[in-house]
Design a protein around this motif. Structure first.
Motif, PDB file in Angstrom:
ATOM      1  N   TYR A  72       0.833  -1.203   0.000  1.00  0.00           N
ATOM      2  CA  TYR A  72       0.000   0.000   0.000  1.00  0.00           C
ATOM      3  C   TYR A  72       0.872   1.258   0.000  1.00  0.00           C
ATOM      4  N   ALA A  73       1.906   1.251   0.833  1.00  0.00           N
ATOM      5  CA  ALA A  73       2.809   2.407   0.891  1.00  0.00           C
ATOM      6  C   ALA A  73       3.504   2.616  -0.445  1.00  0.00           C
ATOM      7  N   TYR A  74       3.924   1.531  -1.065  1.00  0.00           N
ATOM      8  CA  TYR A  74       4.602   1.666  -2.366  1.00  0.00           C
ATOM      9  C   TYR A  74       3.671   2.279  -3.401  1.00  0.00           C
ATOM     10  N   PHE A  75       2.439   1.750  -3.474  1.00  0.00           N
ATOM     11  CA  PHE A  75       1.529   2.231  -4.510  1.00  0.00           C
ATOM     12  C   PHE A  75       1.019   3.638  -4.243  1.00  0.00           C
ATOM     13  N   THR A  76       0.880   4.034  -2.985  1.00  0.00           N
ATOM     14  CA  THR A  76       0.366   5.375  -2.719  1.00  0.00           C
ATOM     15  C   THR A  76       1.446   6.442  -2.737  1.00  0.00           C
ATOM     16  N   VAL A  77       2.676   6.097  -2.367  1.00  0.00           N
ATOM     17  CA  VAL A  77       3.733   7.109  -2.276  1.00  0.00           C
ATOM     18  C   VAL A  77       4.641   7.094  -3.503  1.00  0.00           C
ATOM     19  N   HIS A  78       5.117   5.921  -3.884  1.00  0.00           N
ATOM     20  CA  HIS A  78       6.131   5.851  -4.938  1.00  0.00           C
ATOM     21  C   HIS A  78       5.557   5.672  -6.333  1.00  0.00           C
ATOM     22  N   GLN A  79       4.456   4.948  -6.477  1.00  0.00           N
ATOM     23  CA  GLN A  79       3.919   4.623  -7.792  1.00  0.00           C
ATOM     24  C   GLN A  79       3.460   5.866  -8.550  1.00  0.00           C
ATOM     25  N   PRO A 106      10.301   0.660  -9.622  1.00  0.00           N
ATOM     26  CA  PRO A 106      10.948   1.110  -8.382  1.00  0.00           C
ATOM     27  C   PRO A 106      12.272   1.827  -8.619  1.00  0.00           C
ATOM     28  N   VAL A 107      13.001   1.456  -9.645  1.00  0.00           N
ATOM     29  CA  VAL A 107      14.284   2.109  -9.936  1.00  0.00           C
ATOM     30  C   VAL A 107      14.054   3.558 -10.362  1.00  0.00           C
ATOM     31  N   GLN A 108      12.952   3.812 -11.013  1.00  0.00           N
ATOM     32  CA  GLN A 108      12.656   5.152 -11.506  1.00  0.00           C
ATOM     33  C   GLN A 108      12.066   6.066 -10.429  1.00  0.00           C
ATOM     34  N   ASN A 109      11.371   5.504  -9.441  1.00  0.00           N
ATOM     35  CA  ASN A 109      10.654   6.346  -8.501  1.00  0.00           C
ATOM     36  C   ASN A 109      11.213   6.333  -7.082  1.00  0.00           C
ATOM     37  N   GLY A 110      12.354   5.678  -6.853  1.00  0.00           N
ATOM     38  CA  GLY A 110      12.963   5.659  -5.533  1.00  0.00           C
ATOM     39  C   GLY A 110      12.288   4.715  -4.558  1.00  0.00           C
TER      40      GLY A 110
END
Length: 59
Positions: free
Chosen positions: A3-10, A16-20
């Motif tokens: 959830y954290a990945y999709f709401t903050v980084h996605q 993931p390499v492109q968005n930290g």
């Protein structure tokens, strides 16, 4: 973690390499792996040879 990945980084980029989001993606898959496989041989509660000998001696 997913959830954290999709709401903050996605929102910044897809990969993931492109968005930290490398750490978030790594932890997500690690926790998912632990959830499906269980704690296994690295468990703290796993019987060790010393514990087995103590348990056998107590019986």
């Amino acid at each position: 973690m997913a959830y954290a990945y999709f709401t903050v980084h996605q929102v910044d980029a897809l990969l993931p390499v492109q968005n930290g989001g490398e750490k978030a993606a790594l932890f997500c898959f690690a926790f998912l792996l632990i959830a499906f496989l269980g704690n296994g041989p690295w468990s703290v509660g796993r019987p060790t040879p010393v514990r087995e000998k103590l348990a056998a001696a107590a019986e």
